[in-house]
Design a protein around this motif. Structure first.
Motif, PDB file in Angstrom:
ATOM      1  N   UNK A   1       1.754  -0.794  -1.730  1.00  8.17           N
ATOM      2  CA  UNK A   1       3.010  -0.954  -3.130  1.00  8.17           C
ATOM      3  C   UNK A   1       2.514  -0.733  -3.749  1.00  8.17           C
ATOM      4  N   UNK A   2       1.622  -1.700  -4.525  1.00  8.95           N
ATOM      5  CA  UNK A   2       1.103  -1.963  -5.865  1.00  8.95           C
ATOM      6  C   UNK A   2      -0.130  -2.155  -6.140  1.00  8.95           C
ATOM      7  N   UNK A   3      -0.399  -1.376  -7.337  1.00 11.06           N
ATOM      8  CA  UNK A   3      -2.138  -1.517  -7.528  1.00 11.06           C
ATOM      9  C   UNK A   3      -2.693  -1.983  -9.160  1.00 11.06           C
ATOM     10  N   UNK A   4      -2.662  -3.303  -9.577  1.00 12.49           N
ATOM     11  CA  UNK A   4      -2.563  -3.258 -11.176  1.00 12.49           C
ATOM     12  C   UNK A   4      -4.399  -3.811 -10.938  1.00 12.49           C
ATOM     13  N   UNK A   5      -4.076  -2.957 -12.120  1.00  9.07           N
ATOM     14  CA  UNK A   5      -6.105  -3.013 -13.112  1.00  9.07           C
ATOM     15  C   UNK A   5      -5.514  -3.367 -14.991  1.00  9.07           C
ATOM     16  N   UNK A   6      -5.556  -4.805 -15.300  1.00  9.14           N
ATOM     17  CA  UNK A   6      -5.946  -4.887 -16.939  1.00  9.14           C
ATOM     18  C   UNK A   6      -4.201  -4.719 -16.784  1.00  9.14           C
ATOM     19  N   UNK A   7      -3.377  -5.608 -15.912  1.00 10.59           N
ATOM     20  CA  UNK A   7      -2.000  -5.093 -16.510  1.00 10.59           C
ATOM     21  C   UNK A   7      -1.032  -3.955 -16.306  1.00 10.59           C
TER      22      UNK A   7
ATOM     23  N   UNK B   1       3.788   4.637  -5.358  1.00 11.85           N
ATOM     24  CA  UNK B   1       4.214   3.462  -4.128  1.00 11.85           C
ATOM     25  C   UNK B   1       4.198   3.373  -2.952  1.00 11.85           C
ATOM     26  N   UNK B   2       3.817   3.357  -2.001  1.00 13.55           N
ATOM     27  CA  UNK B   2       3.261   2.991  -0.928  1.00 13.55           C
ATOM     28  C   UNK B   2       2.575   4.170  -0.324  1.00 13.55           C
ATOM     29  N   UNK B   3       0.995   4.542  -1.210  1.00 18.08           N
ATOM     30  CA  UNK B   3      -0.106   5.261  -1.251  1.00 18.08           C
ATOM     31  C   UNK B   3      -0.844   4.383   0.536  1.00 18.08           C
ATOM     32  N   UNK B   4      -0.596   5.075   1.605  1.00 15.78           N
ATOM     33  CA  UNK B   4      -0.751   5.067   2.572  1.00 15.78           C
ATOM     34  C   UNK B   4      -2.722   5.534   2.451  1.00 15.78           C
ATOM     35  N   UNK B   5      -3.549   4.452   2.700  1.00 11.15           N
ATOM     36  CA  UNK B   5      -4.499   4.609   2.708  1.00 11.15           C
ATOM     37  C   UNK B   5      -5.303   4.159   4.328  1.00 11.15           C
TER      38      UNK B   5
END
Length: 372
Positions: free
Chosen positions: A190-196, A222-226
């Motif tokens: 859904x989300x991936x955060x690096x350094x804010x 958003x919601x990248x399917x891995x």
């Protein structure tokens, strides 16, 4: 998938003697068959128009079924798909692509998720999410359903309401490549955060089982399917996932040219044909550190990575062999996390230099070798 068939047909009739040299076997949802000494062995004896299959081959190729026209009708009328609770591996009866909603019609609310080869979609209150947006001719699909029901695909080949476009999956670099297997799970990020900050389109999310890459996908919002591939007996996949394994994630941060360890907000236990929705955040360092510069020796640039567990001022300075400061690479406030600076020494002479990092009470120095 084999939806063009008027009735169940034997494996030998479908594949023919000419394919035996490249064909290893065929799997369905609960049975399979492999070729041994030129003969089919196993519990799968024939293929059906309403089921999907994994065809296992030694090399890439195209399977053609002669004198067959894809259709959603057979000698008994409309092809009916009998869904049971959980995963169902089915065919798709048209050559023309169809958007998921158009193809499934009224039964959409009963479908929890759809999985194809290395790509998936999840049904939510916001609609379908993930990389899979349409059914494609010649492919099979896992439908994960919430309750038993029967259905037939909407439309006919000549009367589909609109043609869908399925965007191809972007190929990841060889260092993060993985083998497609007959067992797979999906993690919708859904989300991936690096350094804010959120990721950008050139960042890659990589799934690991231990230190083995089992899936990877470029970030596409958003919601990248891995995917995360499981261990099976039909390909070279040592170290791939088994039920109960814990999947970990890293992000290749393209802007910083480095891998970032990530942590998920919920459990990431792997099970075959399962889907999960997770959020990823950067794992912050526990201590200050100045990593080895890379490359070193170098010509003319090198990257200096460092980590700080709390927000604070960081100074990174280059000194020559006589201890004289020649350039300051950093002297400002940094957020807690992993960072890097690049020294371009194109205008400096060959020789030994030193990089010194100061952050609060932490001090570290390492030697650099410039060779032109």
């Amino acid at each position: 998938s084999f939806p063009a068939l008027p009735e169940d047909v034997s494996l030998s009739s479908i594949f023919g003697e000419c394919l035996y040299q490249d064909l290893e076997g065929v799997l369905s949802s609960n049975s399979g068959a492999v070729i041994f000494n030129g003969e089919w062995i196993g519990g799968l004896h024939e293929v059906s128009q309403d089921r999907g299959y994994w065809v296992l081959t030694n090399e890439e190729g195209t399977l053609e079924i002669l004198d067959a026209t894809p259709t959603s009708y057979d000698i008994d009328g409309e092809v009916v798909y009998l869904m049971h609770y959980g995963p169902n591996l089915i065919s798709y009866p048209f050559q023309t692509n169809q958007y998921i909603d158009d193809a499934l019609g009224d039964v959409v609310p009963g479908v929890y998720a759809i999985i194809s080869e290395g790509i998936a979609a999840l049904n939510t209150d916001m609609g379908w999410i993930g990389g899979l947006v349409s059914f494609e001719g010649g492919k099979g699909y896992w439908l994960l359903v919430l309750d038993a029901f029967d259905f037939s695909f909407e439309g006919t080949e000549e009367g589909l309401s609109r043609m869908a476009v399925q965007t191809p999956v972007r190929t990841v670099p060889e260092s993060y490549a993985f083998a497609q297997t007959s067992r797979q799970a999906f993690y919708f990020i859904e989300s991936a955060i690096i350094r804010h900050d959120p990721l950008d389109e050139d960042d890659i999310i990589i799934a690991y089982n231990g230190d083995v890459v089992v899936g990877a996908r470029y970030w596409n919002g958003e919601y990248t399917d891995v995917p995360a591939m499981g261990l099976d007996d039909y390909s070279n996949n040592e170290g791939y996932c088994k039920s109960g394994d814990q999947i970990s994630f890293k992000v290749w941060d393209s802007s910083a040219s480095k891998l970032i360890d990530m942590q998920a907000d919920v459990g990431t236990t792997w099970n075959d044909i399962s889907v999960s929705v997770i959020n990823l955040t950067e794992i912050l360092p526990e201590t200050f550190s100045l990593d080895r510069a890379y490359p070193n020796p170098f010509n003319p640039t090198t990257t200096i990575n460092f980590a700080i567990p709390t927000d604070g001022n960081v100074s990174i300075v280059i000194y020559n062999l006589q201890g004289r400061e020649i350039v300051s690479l950093a002297n400002s406030i940094y957020d807690a996390g992993y960072h890097s600076v690049v020294w371009d020494a194109n205008s400096y002479a060959n020789g030994v230099y030193f990089v010194k990092m100061i952050a609060g009470e932490y001090t570290s120095t390492q030697k650099l070798m410039l060779i032109k």
